[in-house]
Design an enzyme around this catalytic site. Structure first.
Site, PDB file in Angstrom:
ATOM      1  N   HIS A 155      22.914 -11.833 -67.042  1.00 28.71           N
ATOM      2  CA  HIS A 155      23.619 -12.399 -65.900  1.00 28.71           C
ATOM      3  C   HIS A 155      25.126 -12.343 -66.126  1.00 28.71           C
ATOM      4  O   HIS A 155      25.613 -12.720 -67.197  1.00 28.71           O
ATOM      5  CB  HIS A 155      23.227 -13.861 -65.685  1.00 28.71           C
ATOM      6  N   ARG A 188      14.711  -6.835 -65.937  1.00 27.49           N
ATOM      7  CA  ARG A 188      14.402  -6.478 -64.558  1.00 27.49           C
ATOM      8  C   ARG A 188      13.464  -5.274 -64.570  1.00 27.49           C
ATOM      9  O   ARG A 188      13.491  -4.461 -65.497  1.00 27.49           O
ATOM     10  CB  ARG A 188      15.680  -6.141 -63.790  1.00 27.49           C
ATOM     11  N   ARG A 234      10.172 -12.378 -65.126  1.00 33.02           N
ATOM     12  CA  ARG A 234      11.545 -12.605 -65.594  1.00 33.02           C
ATOM     13  C   ARG A 234      11.910 -14.078 -65.427  1.00 33.02           C
ATOM     14  O   ARG A 234      12.454 -14.711 -66.330  1.00 33.02           O
ATOM     15  CB  ARG A 234      12.492 -11.704 -64.805  1.00 33.02           C
TER      16      ARG A 234
END
Length: 308
Positions: free
Chosen positions: A280, A160, A257
């Site tokens: 995640h 990110r 990403r």
């Protein structure tokens, strides 16, 4: 009645200290809840929202009406879902703090997530974009060297943008070609990167960064023009500018990403590995990248079907 600013400040501290959420997420939640509370507070005589709010007016019907208003204003499904999550989190916290007699957000449902695949670059588009960034860095300009390294690392690792600008020098292991990333909720993960990204990083660290560093500079991997830590907004601006110069589809850093995740899966990587790379918490989030492109579908059909 409750003072809105004091209430939101206490909520923000809870999110930061007890939930361990990132500064960006905390800002978003506080902004969402401020919007919710403004819908409860009567407008003042000067047209400004009241500084005080009565949480006794907050119930499930009010929450649903507020979210419906967001949808009518054209907010995306993802935005409405995020605001629903912020409202539920706030209601749970306010109930535990004694500000609400009941957790009125517990039964609030979020809209179904948007199933559309995020905008991504094709493999050849990504290669063209990175080649352009490398060519621009040939002039030795520290900003161009930095931009090349930023793009390579975003695409190589799928981090990110907030994680990227938060990297410090000791997070890089160039011998192993890995980077230690601090993700959402303070979770740490180690992500590999390839030779092209390592080469771009080497050029930036050896030729570009020394031109920008000052005695007051932080140990950040990426520095801005004045020697401070490079900001999220600056990265977004540079990515938009470089995609325009390359003539590829316009993407925010998050699009790189998405591209990295899609290309990893298309190249044969398994879903669990991609989940680890992206950081995640849920495998369901990673599964959004398992779409089949028309080209892959046609190739598989032609190869497998006896009447193709």
């Amino acid at each position: 009645m409750h003072d809105t600013d004091a209430l939101l400040a206490a909520f923000a501290r809870h999110l930061e200290l007890q939930r361990g959420l990132s500064e960006h997420t905390v800002r978003g939640y506080v902004s969402d809840v401020r919007s919710l509370l403004a819908s409860l507070a009567p407008a003042g005589a000067d047209g400004e929202d009241s500084a005080a709010v009565d949480l006794a007016d907050l119930d499930l019907t009010t929450l649903r009406a507020w979210l419906a208003g967001q949808a009518r204003e054209g907010r995306s499904r993802a935005t409405v879902a995020r605001r629903s999550a912020a409202a539920r989190t706030f209601c749970t916290w306010a109930h535990r703090q004694g500000h609400l007699t009941a957790d009125v957000g517990r039964r609030l449902q979020s809209p179904r997530p948007d199933k559309r695949v995020p905008q991504i670059l094709a493999v050849d588009e990504a290669a063209h974009l990175l080649d352009l960034a490398e060519q621009a860095a040939d002039d030795g300009d520290p900003a161009h060297l930095r931009d090349w390294a930023v793009l390579e690392l975003l695409y190589a690792t799928g981090v990110r943008v907030a994680e990227l600008v938060g990297l410090d020098l000791d997070a890089l292991d160039r011998r192993e070609r890995t980077v230690r990333v601090l993700g959402k909720g303070g979770t740490e993960r180690v992500v590999p990167f390839g030779v092209p990204a390592d080469r771009a990083l080497g050029e930036w660290l050896e030729r570009g960064r020394p031109q920008l560093v000052t005695p007051a500079s932080p140990p950040a991997v990426f520095l801005g023009a004045r020697g401070g830590r490079l900001g999220v907004r600056a990265v977004r601006e540079r990515v938009h500018k470089l995609t325009a110069l390359a003539g590829v589809r316009d993407l925010a850093p998050h699009g790189l990403r998405h591209s990295a995740a899609t290309h990893l899966l298309a190249g044969g990587s398994d879903l669990r590995t991609v989940q680890e790379v992206l950081g995640h918490a849920s495998l369901a989030t990673t599964q959004r990248y398992t779409h089949v492109t028309p080209e892959r579908l046609r190739a598989a059909y032609t190869q497998a079907h006896p009447r193709a």
